[in-house]
Scaffold this active site. Structure first.
Site, mmCIF file in Angstrom:
data_model
loop_
_atom_site.group_PDB
_atom_site.id
_atom_site.type_symbol
_atom_site.label_atom_id
_atom_site.label_comp_id
_atom_site.label_asym_id
_atom_site.label_seq_id
_atom_site.Cartn_x
_atom_site.Cartn_y
_atom_site.Cartn_z
ATOM 1 N N ARG A 1 0.848 -1.195 0.000
ATOM 2 C CA ARG A 1 0.000 0.000 0.000
ATOM 3 C C ARG A 1 0.880 1.239 0.000
ATOM 4 O O ARG A 1 1.970 1.241 0.581
ATOM 5 C CB ARG A 1 -0.890 0.016 1.253
ATOM 6 C CG ARG A 1 -1.997 -1.020 1.220
ATOM 7 C CD ARG A 1 -2.918 -0.878 2.414
ATOM 8 N NE ARG A 1 -2.310 -1.304 3.643
ATOM 9 C CZ ARG A 1 -1.851 -0.496 4.580
ATOM 10 N NH1 ARG A 1 -1.940 0.812 4.452
ATOM 11 N NH2 ARG A 1 -1.297 -0.963 5.666
ATOM 12 N N TYR B 1 -1.332 -3.566 -6.766
ATOM 13 C CA TYR B 1 -1.078 -4.390 -5.577
ATOM 14 C C TYR B 1 -2.103 -4.222 -4.460
ATOM 15 O O TYR B 1 -2.434 -3.096 -4.078
ATOM 16 C CB TYR B 1 0.313 -4.039 -5.001
ATOM 17 C CG TYR B 1 0.911 -5.182 -4.213
ATOM 18 C CD1 TYR B 1 1.667 -6.164 -4.857
ATOM 19 C CD2 TYR B 1 0.711 -5.317 -2.848
ATOM 20 C CE1 TYR B 1 2.204 -7.232 -4.163
ATOM 21 C CE2 TYR B 1 1.246 -6.388 -2.140
ATOM 22 C CZ TYR B 1 1.996 -7.344 -2.808
ATOM 23 O OH TYR B 1 2.519 -8.402 -2.118
ATOM 24 N N GLY C 1 -4.147 -3.661 -1.251
ATOM 25 C CA GLY C 1 -5.102 -2.637 -0.832
ATOM 26 C C GLY C 1 -5.196 -1.454 -1.791
ATOM 27 O O GLY C 1 -6.180 -0.720 -1.776
ATOM 28 N N LYS D 1 -9.430 -2.303 1.949
ATOM 29 C CA LYS D 1 -9.126 -1.137 2.792
ATOM 30 C C LYS D 1 -9.890 0.105 2.306
ATOM 31 O O LYS D 1 -10.372 0.894 3.102
ATOM 32 C CB LYS D 1 -7.624 -0.862 2.782
ATOM 33 C CG LYS D 1 -6.764 -2.039 3.201
ATOM 34 C CD LYS D 1 -7.010 -2.438 4.625
ATOM 35 C CE LYS D 1 -5.956 -3.445 5.083
ATOM 36 N NZ LYS D 1 -6.177 -3.859 6.470
ATOM 37 N N HIS E 1 -10.890 -1.996 11.724
ATOM 38 C CA HIS E 1 -9.759 -2.835 11.323
ATOM 39 C C HIS E 1 -9.536 -3.880 12.418
ATOM 40 O O HIS E 1 -8.687 -3.705 13.294
ATOM 41 C CB HIS E 1 -8.529 -1.916 11.157
ATOM 42 C CG HIS E 1 -7.328 -2.590 10.595
ATOM 43 N ND1 HIS E 1 -6.040 -2.204 10.919
ATOM 44 C CD2 HIS E 1 -7.185 -3.617 9.724
ATOM 45 C CE1 HIS E 1 -5.180 -2.957 10.257
ATOM 46 N NE2 HIS E 1 -5.846 -3.814 9.536
ATOM 47 N N SER F 1 -1.286 -3.094 11.771
ATOM 48 C CA SER F 1 -0.762 -4.046 10.785
ATOM 49 C C SER F 1 0.514 -4.682 11.346
ATOM 50 O O SER F 1 1.276 -4.021 12.052
ATOM 51 C CB SER F 1 -0.433 -3.317 9.474
ATOM 52 O OG SER F 1 -1.561 -2.614 9.017
ATOM 53 N N CYS G 1 0.936 -7.091 13.585
ATOM 54 C CA CYS G 1 0.970 -7.450 15.011
ATOM 55 C C CYS G 1 0.345 -8.830 15.237
ATOM 56 O O CYS G 1 -0.066 -9.150 16.356
ATOM 57 C CB CYS G 1 0.236 -6.413 15.855
ATOM 58 S SG CYS G 1 1.166 -4.898 16.121
ATOM 59 N N LYS H 1 -2.492 -10.341 13.670
ATOM 60 C CA LYS H 1 -3.959 -10.493 13.683
ATOM 61 C C LYS H 1 -4.377 -11.856 13.122
ATOM 62 O O LYS H 1 -5.248 -12.517 13.672
ATOM 63 C CB LYS H 1 -4.628 -9.392 12.825
ATOM 64 C CG LYS H 1 -4.670 -8.077 13.514
ATOM 65 C CD LYS H 1 -5.951 -7.278 13.411
ATOM 66 C CE LYS H 1 -6.655 -7.151 12.098
ATOM 67 N NZ LYS H 1 -6.026 -6.218 11.165
ATOM 68 N N THR H 2 -3.741 -12.250 12.005
ATOM 69 C CA THR H 2 -4.142 -13.524 11.394
ATOM 70 C C THR H 2 -3.831 -14.686 12.339
ATOM 71 O O THR H 2 -4.604 -15.646 12.433
ATOM 72 C CB THR H 2 -3.443 -13.692 10.026
ATOM 73 O OG1 THR H 2 -3.780 -12.542 9.231
ATOM 74 C CG2 THR H 2 -3.920 -14.922 9.292
ATOM 75 N N ASP I 1 -9.403 -9.428 9.389
ATOM 76 C CA ASP I 1 -8.886 -8.075 9.088
ATOM 77 C C ASP I 1 -9.903 -6.951 9.275
ATOM 78 O O ASP I 1 -9.520 -5.858 9.662
ATOM 79 C CB ASP I 1 -8.358 -8.046 7.641
ATOM 80 C CG ASP I 1 -7.462 -6.847 7.377
ATOM 81 O OD1 ASP I 1 -6.676 -6.479 8.276
ATOM 82 O OD2 ASP I 1 -7.555 -6.254 6.287
ATOM 83 N N ARG J 1 2.170 -12.078 -0.170
ATOM 84 C CA ARG J 1 0.817 -12.396 0.292
ATOM 85 C C ARG J 1 0.292 -13.705 -0.254
ATOM 86 O O ARG J 1 0.701 -14.166 -1.319
ATOM 87 C CB ARG J 1 -0.141 -11.281 -0.186
ATOM 88 C CG ARG J 1 0.198 -9.896 0.308
ATOM 89 C CD ARG J 1 -0.222 -9.723 1.723
ATOM 90 N NE ARG J 1 0.082 -8.399 2.238
ATOM 91 C CZ ARG J 1 -0.684 -7.767 3.143
ATOM 92 N NH1 ARG J 1 -1.769 -8.333 3.614
ATOM 93 N NH2 ARG J 1 -0.324 -6.576 3.592
#
Ligand code: OXD
Ligand code: MN
Length: 628
Positions: free
Chosen positions: A83, A226, A228, A235, A255, A277, A279, A281-282, A302, A394
């Site tokens: 992004r 690419y 986002g 996003k 988010h 972002s 940290c 999350k997934t 997300d 990704r």
């Protein structure tokens, strides 16, 4: 093509002909001047045609079909890998409505600039029209969009990440509101003189603009293919535009990840969590609980949309249909559930290729292959000194392939939300877990989400707090201070019974020796268990400056190799460091002037009062023995 395939001059053949969508598509086509227009129907047949085209163009490299059913590798241009926040704009009429943390552009000036770059930008290319729904098609919490793009890679990715095709199209025809999203790679194949050039596997333009018009619900994205920047349902629409719509309509677009946590007694609770972002999350969304009897199921990783339901409770959906996950660091030892989800139907972007047609990235396996082709398409060995996969490489995969997906992940009415967690990457101050004392305190926790800069940043900034309120810094489509006010209003609207409880968590606290104090990953289930026990009224807490922390013995630590000292450090309070943080928070709030809600200034004053020398001593550390 199976769908309508018409020239711009012949759009009357399209069955949208009486609708706003038709008029808009026609108007956009006149500007961007594509060679042809293709309406996307979301069918498997059309997906197969586009996939074949991408292979033929050299954009898609088919992977070994035995190891990776219907999966492909893509290598982007080396300057189009993430992004572009400095080229991302919020174009509200008034600069103040964008606020000091967004790049504002005056809408008229931005439109003039976009008019210049979009004119003829699709010459020689196909313009795809992608009707899509964020959220289950026709659901009460869902929103429609139409993305125009000249990238077939975007179309096949949107088919994974959103619900595209005839369902959304029927709703558009019925006149439902929708968001306009125009995306161009900015790489026409025919120049002003009519001369045609050959295509390349990853077309893009060095000039990039990702412009959002929240007042007219429009997105115009130019120059990047690419993530986002280009998959505009994510996003751009589901956060930047949707957050502004949600402010106007009284709901929330955030988010966050969304999970269902089930206790050994079989009681389910839904928890959303906001982290900046990168940290993890997934990983939390797919956590495998180490605490016996507890299970975590995935609903989203997300984005979460939340609205008050007919029963007054806050309900939540994951508006996406797929995952666009960061590959590096997602591996068999850190997130086996995610790796298992990648059995097929996956688009990999900028990962490395093994000699036997498999994919690899840093952290996928502990063993590093002897030889790879790296994300740039060059030979790579462990001695190369550069990453084999781009750090922002990704995987794009349907959410339904995640083994831990909850059966109600795509329920149109969403799930009742019981708790919200806010977390950052904090080496100091913030305890492992603390519950907010009130809704206002919870909003303060969200507004003060931050991470300390690590050694990866310039030395002078190490330890400096990078603010990321509600983890929405690059994603809030309006003034961040107004976002805080909106959360306060939502609390009032929901009332005591309707609102979720709020917690701050921090897996990243470090000891004096610089080592992480908490093991994280599956052990985070112990923190989730305490959160759930609080919701059930079965766990005690004591007051600390950061909030309500576990009473001694109430965090289940059996079987965990954590010594008393580490446990004490996870909850230790250093008043001087906290006061310094309070000063930094005040400076941050001051950037927003008088738009900062009074209640947040009061929370800051309350924090300071709790840290004053006369305040009661720090709480006792939760003892090692398990209470349950
Ligand atoms: C993402 C991000 O790609 O937050 O999800 O950057
Ligand atoms: Mn994200």
């Amino acid at each position: 093509m199976t769908a309508l395939d018409v020239r711009p001059a012949d759009l009357s053949g399209d069955d949208f002909q009486t609708s706003d969508v038709h008029r808009w598509v026609h108007a956009v086509a006149e500007v961007v001047q594509p060679e042809r227009v293709v309406w996307c129907d979301g069918s498997a047949a059309q997906d197969a045609e586009l996939t074949a085209l991408l292979v033929e163009q050299g954009t898609f490299i088919p992977l070994d079909p035995v190891q990776h059913y219907h999966s492909h590798l893509v290598r982007s241009a080396p300057d189009d890998v993430a992004r572009v926040e400095d080229r991302t704009y919020i174009c509200s009429t008034r600069e103040d409505d964008a606020g000091p943390t967004n790049n504002w552009r005056e809408p008229g000036a931005m439109r003039a600039e976009l008019g210049r770059v979009f004119t003829g930008s699709m010459r020689g290319r196909t313009m795809y029209v992608v009707p899509f729904s964020m959220g289950p098609v026709g659901g009460p919490m869902s929103l429609l969009g139409v993305e125009i793009t000249d990238s077939p890679y975007v179309v096949v990715s949107m088919r994974v990440m959103t619900r595209i095709g005839s369902g959304p199209r029927a709703l558009l025809e019925a006149g439902r509101p929708w968001v306009k999203a125009v995306h161009s790679l900015g790489a026409p194949l025919v120049d002003d003189a009519g001369v045609r050039t050959a295509d390349v596997p990853w077309p893009s333009n060095p000039t990039k603009h990702i412009a959002h018009f929240p007042e007219t619900r429009e997105i115009w994205s130019f120059g990047s293919g690419y993530g986002g920047n280009a998959l505009l349902g994510k996003k751009a629409m589901a956060l930047r535009i949707a957050s502004a719509v949600a402010r106007d309509e009284g709901w929330l677009a955030e988010h966050m990840l969304l999970i269902k946590v089930t206790s050994p007694e079989g009681r389910a609770h839904h928890v959303a969590a906001a982290f900046p972002s990168a940290c993890g999350k997934t990983n939390l969304a797919m956590l495998r609980a180490t605490l016996p009897g507890w299970t975590v199921e995935t609903i989203g990783d997300d984005i979460v949309w939340m609205r008050q339901g007919p029963d007054g409770r806050l309900r939540a959906i994951n508006p996406e249909a797929g995952l666009f996950g960061v590959a590096p660091g997602t591996g068999w030892s850190t997130n086996p559930t995610a790796v298992e989800a990648l059995w097929g139907n996956t688009i990999y972007t900028n990962v490395a290729l093994t000699d036997d047609g498999d994919v690899w990235w840093e952290g996928k396996t502990d063993a590093v292959p002897e030889h790879l082709v790296d994300w740039r398409g060059q030979d790579w060995t462990p001695g190369s000194g550069t990453p084999a996969a781009h750090p922002n490489s990704r995987f794009t995969v349907p959410a339904r392939q995640v083994p831990s997906i909850s059966p109600d992940w795509d329920s149109p009415e969403g799930v009742v939300l019981d708790a919200v967690l806010f977390g950052g990457r904090r080496a100091s101050n913030v305890p492992l877990v603390a519950e907010a004392r009130s809704w206002e305190h919870g909003v303060f926790m969200g507004a003060t989400v931050s991470s300390e800069q690590t050694a990866a940043a310039a030395e002078s900034t190490v330890g400096v707090l990078r603010r990321d309120p509600f983890a929405m810094l690059p994603f809030c489509g309006y003034n961040t201070a107004d976002h805080w006010a909106h959360w306060l209003r939502m609390g009032q609207q929901l009332g005591e019974r309707g609102r979720p409880r709020v917690f701050a968590v921090n897996w990243f606290r470090k000891g004096a020796d610089g080592r992480y104090l908490w093991p994280g990953f599956g052990e985070n289930s112990r923190v989730l268990a305490w959160v759930v026990r609080r919701l059930e009224g079965r766990a005690g807490a004591q007051d600390a400056p950061a909030g309500l922390v576990p009473l001694p013995g109430e965090l289940e630590l059996d079987g965990l190799d954590l010594d008393e000292r580490a446990l004490a450090e996870l909850f230790a309070v250093d008043p001087a460091a906290w006061l310094q943080e309070a000063r930094a928070t005040e400076e941050f709030f001051d950037r927003f002037g008088d738009r900062v809600p009074r209640q947040l200034r009061e929370q800051l004053a309350d924090l300071r009062a709790r840290l004053a020398p006369a305040a009661p001593a720090a709480p006792a550390a939760p003892a090692r023995t398990a209470a349950a």
